[in-house]
Design a protein around this motif. Structure first.
Motif: not given
Length: 315
Positions: A36-52, A69-75
């Motif tokens: 997970h290069p370039q990732e910290t607790s406040t930056s990077g991109t992760i994918y999550i699944s959520v109960d609709e 955290h503008p460098d964080a992206h939660i898809v």
């Protein structure tokens, strides 16, 4: 010759020191987790699944977290609960948010797959609200009424409308808590999603709908205010023994004091054993800012208590 030998030893020592410095520098510059290069607790991109069922409040959580955290992206992908749980076996999905934790078997299987224990816990409590058409007079129900409607044995001529017939957390709640494991009756009707439940009830007097209160309980939200113009929220008889005949709303106070009978926890399950963005977002949900967002969405925060107090300020 002595000076030549000494010079050679000094040169070899300098070479060794230089190699050590290069190695240390390389180690320092390497990310904590090379996958997970370039990732910290406040930056990077992760994918999550959520109960609709929890789309409104999780949308709010992600919006605030990413704004801070503008460098964080939660898809996020909103799905029926069973599909979210299956996504725990998908390598690219880092977190799921659902209404139950892991069973012992699930935890063992996932631990063996990941080679570490996944983290999970309750982050809030939700109420399952009952909605009816604006023109009907029946707005007070007992749990016996609700169970009978689900079974198709009620004197009320209502169908029960859910956000699907399989896989959703609301369906699981009905099967586990109302039908006690019995199969769904013909009196239960499936809508495409939660908004479709609201739309159907707004246009039909012959059904009640079940949905998470975060979709309809927040009177400060313009979208939810528009929903409340379409339908009414029914009251359910209190589950407190000394409050027979008292009907209560699906609000935080009644969840906290165990008065409203249809409640469920909300869990996060995280597949991350280092200080990455998944841990950063989980901590956001658990601590003050995330818990306040749950509170403002009319869920009951599970980790922090908030009180409203009237104060008088004099100059």
């Amino acid at each position: 010759m002595k000076w030549k030998g000494l010079a050679q030893r000094v040169f070899r020592a300098l070479v060794v020191i230089s190699c050590i410095n290069i190695f240390v520098t390389a180690c320092k510059s390497r990310p904590a987790d090379a996958t997970h290069p370039q990732e910290t607790s406040t930056s990077g991109t992760i994918y999550i699944s959520v109960d609709e069922s929890f789309k409104p409040v999780i949308d709010s959580q992600i919006k605030v977290f990413e704004s801070q955290h503008p460098d964080a992206h939660i898809v996020v992908n909103y799905k029926p609960e069973a599909e979210c749980l299956r996504d725990l076996n998908v390598d690219s999905i880092r977190m799921v948010i659902v209404t139950r934790g892991l069973s012992e078997t699930e935890e063992t299987t996932l631990t063996n797959k990941l080679q570490f224990k996944p983290a999970y816990g309750v982050i809030a409590y939700d109420a399952v609200a009952v909605i009816v058409n604006n023109d009907v007079k029946d707005t007070l129900f007992t749990m016996q009424d609700i169970r009978a409607i689900a079974k198709g044995t009620s004197g009320y001529k209502y169908k029960m409308l859910l956000d699907g017939k399989t896989a959703t957390s609301t369906v699981r709640y009905v099967v586990d808590s109302l039908l006690k494991g019995q199969p769904l009756s013909e009196n239960i009707v499936a809508a495409q999603n939660t908004e479709a439940v609201i739309d159907y009830i707004s246009e039909n007097k012959d059904a009640i709908g079940l949905l998470g209160v975060s979709w309809i309980g927040n009177k400060d939200d313009t979208t939810q205010r528009s929903f409340l113009k379409k339908v009414k929220i029914a009251q359910i008889e209190s589950k407190v023994k000394d409050e027979a005949g008292i009907y209560v709303d699906p609000v935080q106070y009644n969840i906290a004091y165990d008065r409203y009978p249809m409640t469920r926890p909300l869990y996060y399950i995280l597949k991350e054993n280092y200080d990455g963005l998944g841990n950063g977002f989980a901590n956001f949900l658990i601590y003050e800012k995330g818990q306040k967002i749950f509170y403002r969405a009319y869920l009951l925060p599970a980790r922090m208590a908030f009180e409203k107090r009237n104060m008088q300020i004099s100059n």
